[in-house]
Write a protein that holds these residues in place. Structure first.
Motif, PDB file in Angstrom:
ATOM      1  N   MET A   1     -41.592 -10.245  24.505  1.00 58.90           N
ATOM      2  CA  MET A   1     -41.704 -11.482  25.286  1.00 58.90           C
ATOM      3  C   MET A   1     -42.263 -11.135  26.661  1.00 58.90           C
ATOM      4  O   MET A   1     -42.161  -9.997  27.105  1.00 58.90           O
ATOM      5  CB  MET A   1     -40.347 -12.171  25.414  1.00 58.90           C
ATOM      6  CG  MET A   1     -39.868 -12.772  24.120  1.00 58.90           C
ATOM      7  SD  MET A   1     -38.406 -13.800  24.400  1.00 58.90           S
ATOM      8  CE  MET A   1     -38.050 -14.281  22.723  1.00 58.90           C
TER       9      MET A   1
ATOM     10  N   CYS B   1     -41.762 -16.619  17.119  1.00 58.98           N
ATOM     11  CA  CYS B   1     -41.163 -16.049  18.331  1.00 58.98           C
ATOM     12  C   CYS B   1     -40.382 -14.779  17.983  1.00 58.98           C
ATOM     13  O   CYS B   1     -39.411 -14.837  17.240  1.00 58.98           O
ATOM     14  CB  CYS B   1     -40.250 -17.090  18.963  1.00 58.98           C
ATOM     15  SG  CYS B   1     -39.759 -16.701  20.635  1.00 58.98           S
TER      16      CYS B   1
ATOM     17  N   VAL C   1     -34.744 -19.514  21.815  1.00 55.61           N
ATOM     18  CA  VAL C   1     -34.791 -19.360  23.266  1.00 55.61           C
ATOM     19  C   VAL C   1     -34.108 -20.569  23.892  1.00 55.61           C
ATOM     20  O   VAL C   1     -34.389 -21.715  23.526  1.00 55.61           O
ATOM     21  CB  VAL C   1     -36.252 -19.225  23.759  1.00 55.61           C
ATOM     22  CG1 VAL C   1     -36.291 -19.008  25.268  1.00 55.61           C
ATOM     23  CG2 VAL C   1     -36.959 -18.080  23.030  1.00 55.61           C
TER      24      VAL C   1
ATOM     25  N   THR D   1     -42.550 -17.230  26.880  1.00 55.25           N
ATOM     26  CA  THR D   1     -42.345 -16.022  26.083  1.00 55.25           C
ATOM     27  C   THR D   1     -43.632 -15.341  25.637  1.00 55.25           C
ATOM     28  O   THR D   1     -43.631 -14.167  25.306  1.00 55.25           O
ATOM     29  CB  THR D   1     -41.539 -16.341  24.800  1.00 55.25           C
ATOM     30  OG1 THR D   1     -42.327 -17.191  23.956  1.00 55.25           O
ATOM     31  CG2 THR D   1     -40.217 -17.016  25.122  1.00 55.25           C
TER      32      THR D   1
END
Length: 163
Positions: free
Chosen positions: A112, A107, A55, A100
């Motif tokens: 998200m 992740c 990200v 998120t």
């Protein structure tokens, strides 16, 4: 013998709801200290086919998501160019959860809190399926790009550091 019930991650629930076909892989010994390459090896997978979710934040303040093979490094200039920004930088780990809903190392591009513009490294198209985080450390989704596109729009581009 009863089949062990797998606790679904948010990403898996979203895929189930959208009737998207995927496989779930889990490495119970995984910790946030393990690299994506170690995870791929532990699961017997080709690290070129296992993608990490990164990200970023642009100078404009917009956030972008990039998926690249776990053994590779994001080229920030190529990534910025791919999304039409002058420059981007990595998001700080401490900002990930609030931004998120996921923690560093777990992740997933799916589920998200907000749908961010997503770019996947172009080598993903060389494989029938890719693997990416299912939203928790040690949990992986095995999914085709066609199935992934049903839940998140993305573009393919060359976004890694050239060797």
């Amino acid at each position: 013998m009863a089949k062990e019930k797998i606790e679904k991650t948010n990403a898996m629930r979203i895929l189930d709801k959208a009737k998207v076909h995927y496989l779930h892989h889990y490495w119970e010994k995984a910790t946030g200290q393990h690299t994506g390459v170690e995870l791929a090896n532990a699961l017997g997978q080709d690290s070129a086919q296992v993608f990490k979710t990164l990200v970023t934040v642009a100078k404009s303040g917009e956030h972008y998501v990039f998926l690249i093979p776990v053994a590779e490094e994001l080229d920030l200039k190529k990534a910025a160019s791919a999304v039409g920004e002058k420059s981007i930088s990595m998001c700080k780990s401490k900002e990930l959860l609030s931004l998120t809903g996921y923690i560093h190392g777990g992740c997933s591009p799916v589920g998200m809190k907000k749908l961010f513009r997503t770019t996947i490294h172009k080598t993903a198209q060389n494989f029938p399926v890719i693997l990416c985080s299912a939203g928790k450390i040690g949990h992986q989704l095995e999914i085709s790009l066609e199935e992934l596109e049903k839940v998140i729009p993305f573009q393919l581009a060359d976004i890694i550091v050239s060797h």
